[in-house]
Design an enzyme around this catalytic site. Structure first.
Site, mmCIF file in Angstrom:
data_model
loop_
_atom_site.group_PDB
_atom_site.id
_atom_site.type_symbol
_atom_site.label_atom_id
_atom_site.label_comp_id
_atom_site.label_asym_id
_atom_site.label_seq_id
_atom_site.Cartn_x
_atom_site.Cartn_y
_atom_site.Cartn_z
ATOM 1 C CB CYS A 215 -0.941 -0.011 1.196
ATOM 2 S SG CYS A 215 -2.008 1.445 1.250
ATOM 3 C CB CYS B 55 -0.605 2.481 4.007
ATOM 4 S SG CYS B 55 -2.091 1.821 3.283
ATOM 5 C CG ASP B 56 3.137 1.180 4.469
ATOM 6 O OD1 ASP B 56 2.727 1.673 5.540
ATOM 7 O OD2 ASP B 56 2.878 0.018 4.118
#
Ligand code: NDP
Length: 320
Positions: free
Chosen positions: A140, A143-144
């Site tokens: 992701c 997300c990261d």
């Protein structure tokens, strides 16, 4: 035997942000929700490290910790959170039947499906090792990606997700190397053009991952192979992103619910309603586009409100 059949007003299947949010709302509406956690309690977030984009956590929080807090909040309002998973359903009649571990039968007035989706990984031992260590493997980018600001990363895949994520990463990272296993993309032309026109994205066609390299703690690079020439080479990188698709966890519903061609549950637009009355869907099981904790939580709220209104209409039907 009928005395062994449990009757439940609201059954929630799945324990990610969608399921727990549905539980919080359903519990506060006196629907006495029972939530089955599934095979991966806490869902996909339990495989991430820091979550920094969920509002309300100004200092960030780890995915597993966040899901414990979601669970505690659901339990504070008396959600019955249970270990176990649903293996079979029958949505053909007026009562929605589900089975836990093929044995225990439950009859439900409403069902909220929050079973999520699972990211596909390559399955290489080195990839799995650094994924488990939280040391630089992610599925992701949204997300990261932030953790790789001003660093070099590699992304695998050539679909719309890979293109979108590569483009997202290109704004944060100094260089993004995209490994495409064939000589062409699967993505739509517009998405492909976007990555091709981005200066700091290098596209390597006919290239597969041999191994994710690291120092035992974190990723340091990727060993790749050109599958035409057989050439093996190393790419320095601190992040390895996998964007080769997701598998929605919806197989047990396929005989009753409308699914799209990739298995995502089709909801009535703007609602959490499925094609079966009293069965609602929230989170990634119906969303291949946004896939964020906060959007999953939002649709969990929608599902609980839709379920509550469905029950209210059943209990006090309005005369036509
Ligand atoms: P896709 O299935 O469309 O693409 C998967 C990609 O990963 C393909 O390029 C595939 O290669 C590659 N791949 C699969 N397995 C491997 C492997 N083992 N090694 C290397 N590469 C591999 O998945 P997406 O997640 O990209 O998209 C899913 C759906 O969601 C699509 O319908 C897409 O259009 C949609 N979507 C829409 C978006 C939007 O509209 N904004 C954004 C994101 C997704 P190959 O082509 O060789 O099989």
């Amino acid at each position: 035997m009928s005395e062994q059949i449990e009757k439940v007003k609201c059954l929630i299947i799945g324990s990610g942000p969608a399921g727990y949010t549905a539980a919080i709302y359903a519990a506060r509406a006196n629907m006495n929700p029972v939530l089955y956690q599934g095979t991966q309690p806490g869902g996909q977030l339990t495989t991430t490290t820091e979550v920094e984009n969920y509002p309300g956590y100004p200092n960030g929080i780890t995915g597993p910790e966040m899901m414990i807090e979601f669970q505690q909040q659901a339990e504070r309002f008396d959600t019955d959170v249970r270990d176990g998973w649903i293996t079979k359903v029958d949505f053909s009649g007026p009562v929605h039947k589900v089975w836990v571990h093929d044995e225990k039968e439950i009859h439900c007035e409403t069902v909220i499906i929050s079973t999520g989706a699972s990211a596909r990984y390559l399955g290489l031992p080195s990839e799995q090792k650094y994924l488990k260590l939280g040391g630089g493997v992610s599925a992701c980018a949204v997300c990261d990606g932030f953790f790789y600001k001003n660093q070099e990363v590699v992304i695998v895949g050539a679909g719309d997700s890979a293109c979108e994520e590569a483009h997202y990463l290109s704004k944060l990272c100094t260089k993004v190397t995209m490994l495409v296993r064939r000589d062409q993309f699967r993505a739509s032309k517009i998405m492909e053009a976007r990555v091709r026109n981005t200066k700091n994205i290098e596209i390597l066609l006919n290239t597969e991952t041999e191994e994710v390299l690291g120092d035992g703690q974190v990723v340091t690079g990727v060993k790749a192979r050109n599958n035409i020439t057989g050439e093996i080479f190393e790419i320095p990188a601190t992040g390895f992103f996998v964007a080769i698709g997701h598998i929605p966890n919806t197989a047990i519903f396929k005989d009753y619910l409308e699914l799209d061609e990739t298995g995502y549950i089709i909801n009535i637009p703007g609602t959490s309603k499925t094609n079966v009355e009293g069965v609602f869907v929230s989170g990634d099981a119906a969303d291949h586009v946004y896939r964020q904790a906060v959007t999953a939580a939002g649709t969990g709220c929608m599902a609980a409100l839709d379920a509550e209104r469905y029950l209210a209409a059943k209990e006090s039907p309005v005369e036509a």
